[in-house]
Design a protein around this motif. Structure first.
Motif, short mmCIF file in Angstrom:
data_model
loop_
_atom_site.label_atom_id
_atom_site.label_comp_id
_atom_site.label_asym_id
_atom_site.label_seq_id
_atom_site.Cartn_x
_atom_site.Cartn_y
_atom_site.Cartn_z
N ARG A 192 43.94 -25.21 42.62
CA ARG A 192 44.01 -25.17 41.15
C ARG A 192 45.14 -26.05 40.65
NH1 ARG A 192 43.59 -18.59 41.02
NH2 ARG A 192 41.35 -18.41 41.47
N GLU A 193 46.27 -25.99 41.33
CA GLU A 193 47.40 -26.86 40.95
C GLU A 193 47.02 -28.33 41.10
OE1 GLU A 193 50.83 -25.75 43.23
OE2 GLU A 193 50.63 -23.62 42.74
N PHE A 194 46.31 -28.64 42.17
CA PHE A 194 45.89 -30.02 42.41
C PHE A 194 44.96 -30.51 41.32
CE2 PHE A 194 42.70 -32.83 44.58
CZ PHE A 194 43.52 -33.94 44.72
N MET A 195 44.04 -29.67 40.87
CA MET A 195 43.14 -30.08 39.80
C MET A 195 43.91 -30.37 38.52
SD MET A 195 39.59 -27.92 40.20
CE MET A 195 40.26 -26.27 40.32
N ILE A 196 44.94 -29.59 38.24
CA ILE A 196 45.73 -29.77 37.02
C ILE A 196 46.61 -31.00 37.11
CG2 ILE A 196 47.53 -28.75 35.56
CD1 ILE A 196 46.41 -25.98 36.47
N VAL A 197 47.32 -31.14 38.22
CA VAL A 197 48.26 -32.27 38.39
C VAL A 197 47.51 -33.56 38.65
CG1 VAL A 197 50.11 -33.18 39.85
CG2 VAL A 197 50.09 -30.76 39.21
N GLY A 198 46.42 -33.48 39.40
CA GLY A 198 45.72 -34.67 39.84
C GLY A 198 46.40 -35.26 41.07
N GLY A 199 45.93 -36.42 41.46
CA GLY A 199 46.44 -37.03 42.68
C GLY A 199 47.29 -38.27 42.50
N MET A 200 47.59 -38.63 41.26
CA MET A 200 48.42 -39.82 41.05
C MET A 200 49.80 -39.59 41.66
SD MET A 200 46.53 -42.03 39.73
CE MET A 200 45.01 -42.25 38.81
N ILE A 219 53.36 -37.66 32.85
CA ILE A 219 53.06 -38.87 33.63
C ILE A 219 51.57 -39.18 33.58
CG2 ILE A 219 52.99 -39.79 35.99
CD1 ILE A 219 55.65 -38.21 36.44
N VAL A 220 50.73 -38.16 33.69
CA VAL A 220 49.28 -38.38 33.60
C VAL A 220 48.94 -38.95 32.22
CG1 VAL A 220 47.02 -37.26 33.59
CG2 VAL A 220 48.73 -36.61 35.29
N GLY A 221 49.59 -38.45 31.18
CA GLY A 221 49.37 -39.00 29.84
C GLY A 221 49.76 -40.47 29.77
N ASP A 222 50.86 -40.84 30.42
CA ASP A 222 51.27 -42.24 30.45
C ASP A 222 50.24 -43.09 31.19
OD1 ASP A 222 53.58 -41.63 29.08
OD2 ASP A 222 54.85 -41.54 30.86
N ILE A 223 49.69 -42.55 32.28
CA ILE A 223 48.68 -43.29 33.04
C ILE A 223 47.43 -43.52 32.20
CG2 ILE A 223 47.12 -43.14 35.03
CD1 ILE A 223 49.45 -41.69 36.50
#
Length: 454
Positions: A192-200, A219-223
């Motif tokens: 669940r944490e991985f889905m939220i954070v993603g893999g970047m 950071i995901v927003g910046d990406i």
């Protein structure tokens, strides 16, 4: 430094006879970081040229691009002792910014006495129109690796889970036996944490260091902002708007009961007119690596490659963390809490498609709309022992009539349900696995031992 599986592939490439290596992948997946670490650790002499940061280096590849002339010019920039046959790596970073450098991979491969790695975030976009542009593409003189963001196994390493523990997970999936309960519950929460954070990598590193979703989400927003910047920079005129419309429609398309990507949902036009308007723009998103295409098959029969219908497909985002950022905080909270009352079907399917892609499988699906045999199989894959029909269940509803019909109407060897429960095989022969098992689908596909299959 986050441990990445691709480092072992770079070592394998270096250890044998090889051509120049081209690493493709979307922005921010860690291409520059890993090659830079590899070059500094594994070579006596290392040159890193980033054509985006230092476009002046493009002059090295103007005019004569014979290997001897390129090496001569490189020594003018970096010194006479910077290149030594047999112990030098040249890293041509963001090579899509210098087409001549890409053409130079052919003479450098033929020369064969220095190693060359090239990488680019938009190579799939750069060469969409090779023939029209008259570019010299070094066909047959390069090897290619596709680099993705971290997969779930790499995320587990980053979160401090030992490789021995991961081996236990793999063994249970391979042998279809329940995972020890404490390990099952912990791995479920980590997924669940991985889905939220993603893999970047930058987002994963921030989360691993702080245990806080907020810096990772920023950071995901910046990406995503970089993605939009690329769309605006590498498209012209109205194509900027159309490509952005295609990209921003992906979360909406996945939220529909029929997740097939429909151009008409973007503009409200008829399907043919909308397809003519947006098809090339959606191909740009695929070329840039931001979308995972999942094509339909006309029948779930072997060989699946001969059944692909390229006019009918779903598009998943390459990173589930990006998708959840676009869906917003309520969706992220529902994922974290495992709230089955929230519609998380799109998120779960996206995570499975991501897992399949990172394991080396091309996601495909089957949908039959007419007759008594109407069904939809979220994914179909060709395993060694036959066709595998895969259903994804994110909520309380565990009924899967399509899996039953699939075995009645077609020669389906494996029926797999990915859900919230532990591993078991029910009385009807359906294999049940937790959602996170999609990151280890290679363990479900048990190939024979031997050099051909290793």
């Amino acid at each position: 430094m986050l441990e990445r599986k691709i480092y072992a592939k770079l070592l394998e490439w270096k250890s044998r006879e090889h051509k120049c290596l081209v690493i493709r992948g979307q922005r921010q997946v860690g291409k520059t970081y890993i090659v830079d670490a590899f070059g500094k650790a594994e070579y006596e002499h290392y040159i890193h040229i980033n054509f985006s940061d230092s476009p002046e280096y493009g002059r090295i590849f103007e005019g004569d691009i014979s290997a001897s002339e390129i090496i001569r010019k490189l020594t003018l920039y970096f010194g006479a002792d910077s290149i030594v046959d047999g112990s030098t790596l040249i890293f041509l970073d963001e090579i899509q910014e210098c087409e001549a450098a890409y053409s130079a991979l052919k003479p450098l491969t033929i020369y064969g006495k220095i190693d060359v790695i090239a990488s680019g975030s938009l190579l799939g976009v750069m060469f969409l129109d090779d023939k029209e542009a008259g570019r010299l593409v070094p066909m047959g003189y390069e090897e290619t690796l596709v680099m993705h963001a971290l997969d779930f196994e790499e995320f587990l390493w980053a979160r401090g889970i030992s490789k021995d523990i991961v081996a236990e997970l793999r063994s249970s999936i391979r042998e279809r036996r329940p995972i020890e309960q404490v390990l099952f519950e912990r791995t479920t929460q980590l997924f669940r944490e991985f889905m939220i954070v993603g893999g970047m990598p930058e987002a994963v590193d921030a989360y691993a260091r702080s245990g806080d979703f907020r810096p990772a989400d920023a950071i995901v927003g910046d990406i995503l902002s970089v993605c939009i910047r690329d769309i605006n920079h590498y498209n012209r005129g109205t194509d900027r708007i159309k490509t952005l419309d295609c990209f921003e429609s992906i979360p909406h398309q996945l939220s529909e009961s029929n997740k097939k990507y429909m151009y008409s949902r973007i503009s409200g036009e008829g399907s043919r007119a909308a397809s003519d308007r947006y098809r090339e723009n959606l191909l740009w998103i695929r070329g840039a690596g931001y979308g995972n295409f999942c094509y339909s098959v006309t029948q779930p029969v072997s060989p699946l490659a001969g059944q692909v219908n390229r006019d009918s497909f779903k598009v998943y985002l390459s990173d589930t963390g990006m998708l959840l950022h676009m869906y917003g905080d309520k969706a992220k909270m529902a994922v974290y809490q495992g709230d089955m009352s929230y519609n998380l079907g799109a998120v779960a399917e996206n995570a499975v498609a991501e897992g399949l892609m990172k394991c080396g499988y091309d996601p495909m699906y089957f949908r039959r709309d007419k007759g008594a045999g109407r069904m939809e199989l979220d994914f179909v894959e060709e395993f060694w022992d036959g066709i595998a029909a895969i259903e994804v269940k994110s909520g309380r509803d565990r009924v899967a009539p399509s899996l039953r019909k699939a075995s009645e109407l077609y020669d389906v060897a494996r029926r797999i349900m990915l859900e919230s429960d532990n591993i078991h095989v029910d009385g009807d022969g359906v294999e049940h696995y937790p959602l996170f098992a999609s990151a280890f689908v290679d363990e479900m596909d048990r190939r024979p031992d031997g050099p051909m299959f290793s």
